[in-house]
Write an enzyme that holds these catalytic residues in place. Structure first.
Site, PDB file in Angstrom:
ATOM      1  N   HIS A  27       0.814  -1.215   0.000  1.00  0.00           N
ATOM      2  CA  HIS A  27       0.000   0.000   0.000  1.00  0.00           C
ATOM      3  C   HIS A  27       0.849   1.268   0.000  1.00  0.00           C
ATOM      4  O   HIS A  27       0.316   2.373  -0.128  1.00  0.00           O
ATOM      5  CB  HIS A  27      -0.973   0.018   1.198  1.00  0.00           C
ATOM      6  CG  HIS A  27      -0.330   0.192   2.531  1.00  0.00           C
ATOM      7  ND1 HIS A  27      -0.009  -0.862   3.357  1.00  0.00           N
ATOM      8  CD2 HIS A  27       0.043   1.309   3.207  1.00  0.00           C
ATOM      9  CE1 HIS A  27       0.514  -0.400   4.473  1.00  0.00           C
ATOM     10  NE2 HIS A  27       0.572   0.919   4.409  1.00  0.00           N
ATOM     11  N   SER A  84       1.904  -4.284   7.808  1.00  0.00           N
ATOM     12  CA  SER A  84       0.790  -3.953   6.932  1.00  0.00           C
ATOM     13  C   SER A  84      -0.040  -2.832   7.546  1.00  0.00           C
ATOM     14  O   SER A  84      -0.083  -1.723   7.036  1.00  0.00           O
ATOM     15  CB  SER A  84      -0.082  -5.189   6.687  1.00  0.00           C
ATOM     16  OG  SER A  84      -1.236  -4.850   5.939  1.00  0.00           O
ATOM     17  N   ASP A 114      -0.405  -7.420   0.695  1.00  0.00           N
ATOM     18  CA  ASP A 114       0.143  -6.103   1.040  1.00  0.00           C
ATOM     19  C   ASP A 114       1.662  -6.188   1.053  1.00  0.00           C
ATOM     20  O   ASP A 114       2.295  -6.156   2.101  1.00  0.00           O
ATOM     21  CB  ASP A 114      -0.382  -5.621   2.393  1.00  0.00           C
ATOM     22  CG  ASP A 114      -0.104  -4.133   2.623  1.00  0.00           C
ATOM     23  OD1 ASP A 114       0.416  -3.485   1.694  1.00  0.00           O
ATOM     24  OD2 ASP A 114      -0.417  -3.627   3.716  1.00  0.00           O
ATOM     25  N   SER A 140       4.547   1.508   8.363  1.00  0.00           N
ATOM     26  CA  SER A 140       4.195   0.563   7.298  1.00  0.00           C
ATOM     27  C   SER A 140       5.419   0.094   6.529  1.00  0.00           C
ATOM     28  O   SER A 140       6.304   0.886   6.181  1.00  0.00           O
ATOM     29  CB  SER A 140       3.229   1.211   6.314  1.00  0.00           C
ATOM     30  OG  SER A 140       1.913   1.173   6.789  1.00  0.00           O
ATOM     31  N   GLY A 188       3.388   5.517   9.343  1.00  0.00           N
ATOM     32  CA  GLY A 188       4.785   5.681   8.971  1.00  0.00           C
ATOM     33  C   GLY A 188       5.599   4.431   9.227  1.00  0.00           C
ATOM     34  O   GLY A 188       6.680   4.258   8.671  1.00  0.00           O
TER      35      GLY A 188
END
Length: 382
Positions: free
Chosen positions: A227, A351, A255, A336, A334
């Site tokens: 993402h 994720s 993801d 991720s 942030g």
């Protein structure tokens, strides 16, 4: 279970313990401090802080988890279709293996694990979960996801209680009908969200804007969350230096993404511990449910928790993601794409989740081995 299989499982004792048990002594793996010695001070401190452990308890737990990880892989294969799930029990410090056949119990215990006779096989629970996945398109917004809980021997559907309505009741009734006694509905207070963030900071930036965190270095680049960007998205560091661009990305559904590094970018086989040190990776052996796991992210640094479930379906606003691992660790926007490790073994990339690192939360990661297999990548190790 026939005698041949019993003999094969009993033979695991020597592999788990690493030595022949003396007569009259229990044939279990004795923990060592090797794993604790390889943990960085930041990882060790985060384990103690987030799991409420003393230094001695953290050392013991790391050693026991390492032994349980190898044992779980072998017993899962040897028990076969009777296998009903497994998890690491943090209280006893032992692996627990479930089976639908009582004849397996003695051999599992002889191998060094605790054994449980359970009603549903892992195959049965996975099939129920797969049927729920097929209903994702008709699930109401209040339903935040579902996963297999091995210790409860059930499939759990989570519902945001603030969003419950008639559609929620209808869906959960339909879910429960998929298997008598196999589905449980739990209420939660928040819905999960992805953790990309438009804000200045460390890690890497997508097209000069949103920020995410690097997962792991692989041959030719690094992996992160899908993402965070699409194919062709550029990645730069906090100094504006070009790192590479997204070569492949999958979200939703999955993801994960792989970023191809530009020529001249140096790739290292370790993870930043945000205290001036690094965790050197040795592989990507998957840890069992119940094991501790720590993550690194550019917003909140190091935080740890335990693995609560695998193969979780998470329903984000952008769409569902399948096959994630559910944890009790916190994360914030942030983080991720950041790294998850158990000991020196890579586990996955962040994720999304719910909550934060002030009040606590639930965070999901995409298993790294799935990413490596999807793109034919090799994890860099040291």
């Amino acid at each position: 279970m026939n005698r041949t299989l019993a003999a094969r499982i009993t033979g695991v004792v020597l592999l788990a313990a690493g030595t022949v048990a003396a007569a009259g002594m229990p044939a279990t793996a004795e923990p060592t401090t090797t794993e604790a010695k390889t943990a960085t001070p930041a990882m060790f401190a985060a384990l103690q802080r987030d799991l409420g452990l003393s230094a001695e308890q953290a050392t013991d737990r790391l050693a026991r988890e390492a032994a349980a990880t190898g044992l779980e892989t072998r017993l899962r294969t040897l028990v076969g279709a009777d296998f009903a799930g497994s998890w690491f029990d943090g209280t006893t410090g032992k692996l627990v293996v479930g089976t639908t056949d009582a004849a397996d119990l003695a051999a599992i215990r002889a191998a060094g694990a605790d054994a449980r006779k359970l009603a549903n096989s892992a195959i049965t629970l996975d099939n129920v979960k797969a049927q729920l996945d097929k209903l994702e398109g008709v699930a109401p917004k209040s339903v935040t996801g579902w996963y297999v809980d091995p210790s409860a021997n059930q499939v759990v559907v989570t519902v945001n209680k603030s969003l419950e309505d008639a559609a929620t009741t209808a869906f959960t009734a339909r879910a429960s009908a998929l298997g008598k006694g196999t589905v449980r509905v739990d209420e939660v207070t928040e819905s999960p969200r992805t953790l990309a963030y438009i804000r200045g900071g460390d890690a890497y930036y997508m097209n000069g804007g949103g920020r995410c965190s690097i997962g792991f270095a692989v041959q030719g680049g690094f992996v992160s969350a899908g993402h965070c960007g699409t194919r062709g998205t550029s990645a730069t560091n906090s100094r504006g230096e070009r790192l590479g661009q997204f070569y492949g990305s999958s979200f939703p559904g999955n993801d994960y993404a792989v970023i191809q590094a530009y020529s001249g970018v140096t790739l290292y086989p370790y993870v930043n511990d945000y205290r001036g040190g690094n965790v050197v990776l040795k592989g990507s052996q998957e840890a069992p449910v119940g094991a501790s796991v720590c993550r690194s992210g550019s917003t909140t640094g190091w935080h740890c928790g335990t693995i609560q479930a695998k193969n979780q379906t998470v329903r984000y606003q952008e769409g569902a993601v399948y096959g994630t691992t559910r944890t009790s660790a916190c994360a914030e926007p942030g983080d991720s794409g950041g790294s998850w490790v158990t000991g020196q073994q890579a586990q996955g990339v962040t994720s999304g989740g719910s909550g934060d690192c002030s009040s606590g939360g639930t965070t999901y990661f995409q298993p790294v081995n799935e990413i490596l297999n999807a793109y034919g990548l090799r994890l860099l190790t040291g």
